[in-house]
Design a protein around this motif. Structure first.
Motif, mmCIF file in Angstrom:
data_model
loop_
_atom_site.group_PDB
_atom_site.id
_atom_site.type_symbol
_atom_site.label_atom_id
_atom_site.label_comp_id
_atom_site.label_asym_id
_atom_site.label_seq_id
_atom_site.Cartn_x
_atom_site.Cartn_y
_atom_site.Cartn_z
ATOM 1 N N ALA A 1 0.832 -1.204 0.000
ATOM 2 C CA ALA A 1 0.000 0.000 0.000
ATOM 3 C C ALA A 1 0.867 1.255 0.000
ATOM 4 N N GLU A 2 1.932 1.237 0.786
ATOM 5 C CA GLU A 2 2.839 2.389 0.842
ATOM 6 C C GLU A 2 3.583 2.558 -0.482
ATOM 7 N N ALA A 3 4.015 1.451 -1.086
ATOM 8 C CA ALA A 3 4.718 1.517 -2.368
ATOM 9 C C ALA A 3 3.817 2.088 -3.454
ATOM 10 N N ALA B 1 18.355 0.903 -9.017
ATOM 11 C CA ALA B 1 17.421 0.075 -8.251
ATOM 12 C C ALA B 1 16.900 0.805 -7.021
ATOM 13 N N SER B 2 17.703 1.685 -6.468
ATOM 14 C CA SER B 2 17.261 2.416 -5.274
ATOM 15 C C SER B 2 16.205 3.463 -5.607
ATOM 16 N N ARG B 3 15.990 3.736 -6.876
ATOM 17 C CA ARG B 3 14.973 4.703 -7.292
ATOM 18 C C ARG B 3 13.599 4.049 -7.466
ATOM 19 N N LEU B 4 13.523 2.744 -7.279
ATOM 20 C CA LEU B 4 12.265 2.011 -7.389
ATOM 21 C C LEU B 4 11.714 1.724 -6.000
ATOM 22 N N HIS B 5 10.442 1.379 -5.946
ATOM 23 C CA HIS B 5 9.820 0.956 -4.685
ATOM 24 C C HIS B 5 9.714 -0.570 -4.742
ATOM 25 N N TRP B 6 10.371 -1.254 -3.797
ATOM 26 C CA TRP B 6 10.451 -2.712 -3.796
ATOM 27 C C TRP B 6 9.505 -3.289 -2.749
ATOM 28 N N VAL B 7 8.715 -4.285 -3.147
ATOM 29 C CA VAL B 7 7.777 -4.953 -2.249
ATOM 30 C C VAL B 7 8.118 -6.444 -2.246
ATOM 31 N N ASN B 8 8.472 -6.963 -1.077
ATOM 32 C CA ASN B 8 8.783 -8.386 -0.912
ATOM 33 C C ASN B 8 7.461 -9.127 -0.707
ATOM 34 N N ILE B 9 7.069 -9.952 -1.669
ATOM 35 C CA ILE B 9 5.760 -10.617 -1.577
ATOM 36 C C ILE B 9 5.731 -11.710 -0.519
ATOM 37 N N TRP B 10 6.885 -12.172 -0.064
ATOM 38 C CA TRP B 10 6.888 -13.177 0.999
ATOM 39 C C TRP B 10 6.634 -12.563 2.362
ATOM 40 N N ALA C 1 1.617 -9.874 -2.379
ATOM 41 C CA ALA C 1 1.408 -11.151 -3.062
ATOM 42 C C ALA C 1 0.051 -11.169 -3.758
ATOM 43 N N ALA C 2 -0.961 -10.560 -3.136
ATOM 44 C CA ALA C 2 -2.294 -10.498 -3.741
ATOM 45 C C ALA C 2 -2.282 -9.641 -5.002
ATOM 46 N N VAL C 3 -1.526 -8.555 -4.990
ATOM 47 C CA VAL C 3 -1.417 -7.705 -6.182
ATOM 48 C C VAL C 3 -0.792 -8.496 -7.325
ATOM 49 N N VAL C 4 0.247 -9.253 -7.034
ATOM 50 C CA VAL C 4 0.919 -10.046 -8.067
ATOM 51 C C VAL C 4 -0.012 -11.136 -8.592
ATOM 52 N N ARG C 5 -0.725 -11.823 -7.701
ATOM 53 C CA ARG C 5 -1.655 -12.867 -8.147
ATOM 54 C C ARG C 5 -2.748 -12.277 -9.029
ATOM 55 N N ALA C 6 -3.234 -11.094 -8.687
ATOM 56 C CA ALA C 6 -4.277 -10.446 -9.504
ATOM 57 C C ALA C 6 -3.734 -10.068 -10.878
ATOM 58 N N ALA C 7 -2.469 -9.664 -10.929
ATOM 59 C CA ALA C 7 -1.877 -9.234 -12.195
ATOM 60 C C ALA C 7 -1.504 -10.406 -13.098
#
Length: 145
Positions: free
Chosen positions: A57-59, A91-100, A106-112
């Motif tokens: 949500a923050e990302a 890479a530091s200019r991106l927002h990284w989300v660890n799905i584990w 993880a829900a966003v990735v599954r939906a996509a």
């Protein structure tokens, strides 16, 4: 959080066992080489090499505010590691989300991806892109201020 460290710890333990075998067999140089090799594998597959992950949500909020892509990844993913290493300092200019460690991510990735947890999944302007090339991701970054 422990799940994130399983693979790196497994690499370290495996390296220690292999190195011990070589050391006891009278080959300390080979033991050291294998220990260093397994330690590098552990670091490469650990969350240490990736920028600090943020909740999904923050990302997404940050990405909407600054126009930077959001990358959904997981430790141990060779494609995620490839993306991270090929991006270098960008890479530091991106927002990284660890799905584990983030069920919402993880829900966003599954939906996509139609139910799979295929990573890296990069969200740019609310559109997901599964396993894009590092050059494409770099092209999506806003210009430096």
């Amino acid at each position: 959080m422990r799940r994130v460290w399983r693979l790196p710890v497994l690499f370290l333990l495996s390296g220690a066992v292999v190195a011990t075998g070589f050391a006891l067999g009278g080959d300390p140089v080979r033991a050291l080489v294998f220990l260093v090799m397994f330690a590098l594998l552990a670091v490469a597959h650990s969350p240490l090499i990736f920028p600090r992950p943020v909740p999904a949500a923050e990302a997404l909020r940050r990405g909407a505010a600054d126009g930077r892509p959001v990358v959904y990844w997981r430790p141990g993913c060779t494609y995620c590691l490839r993306l991270r290493l090929r991006l270098g300092r960008d890479a530091s200019r991106l927002h990284w989300v660890n799905i584990w460690s983030d069920p919402a991510g993880a829900a966003v990735v599954r939906a996509a991806t139609g139910g799979d947890e295929t990573v890296p999944t990069v969200v740019v302007a609310d559109r997901p892109h599964v396993n894009p090339t590092p050059a494409w991701v770099r092209a999506q970054l806003p210009p430096r201020a």
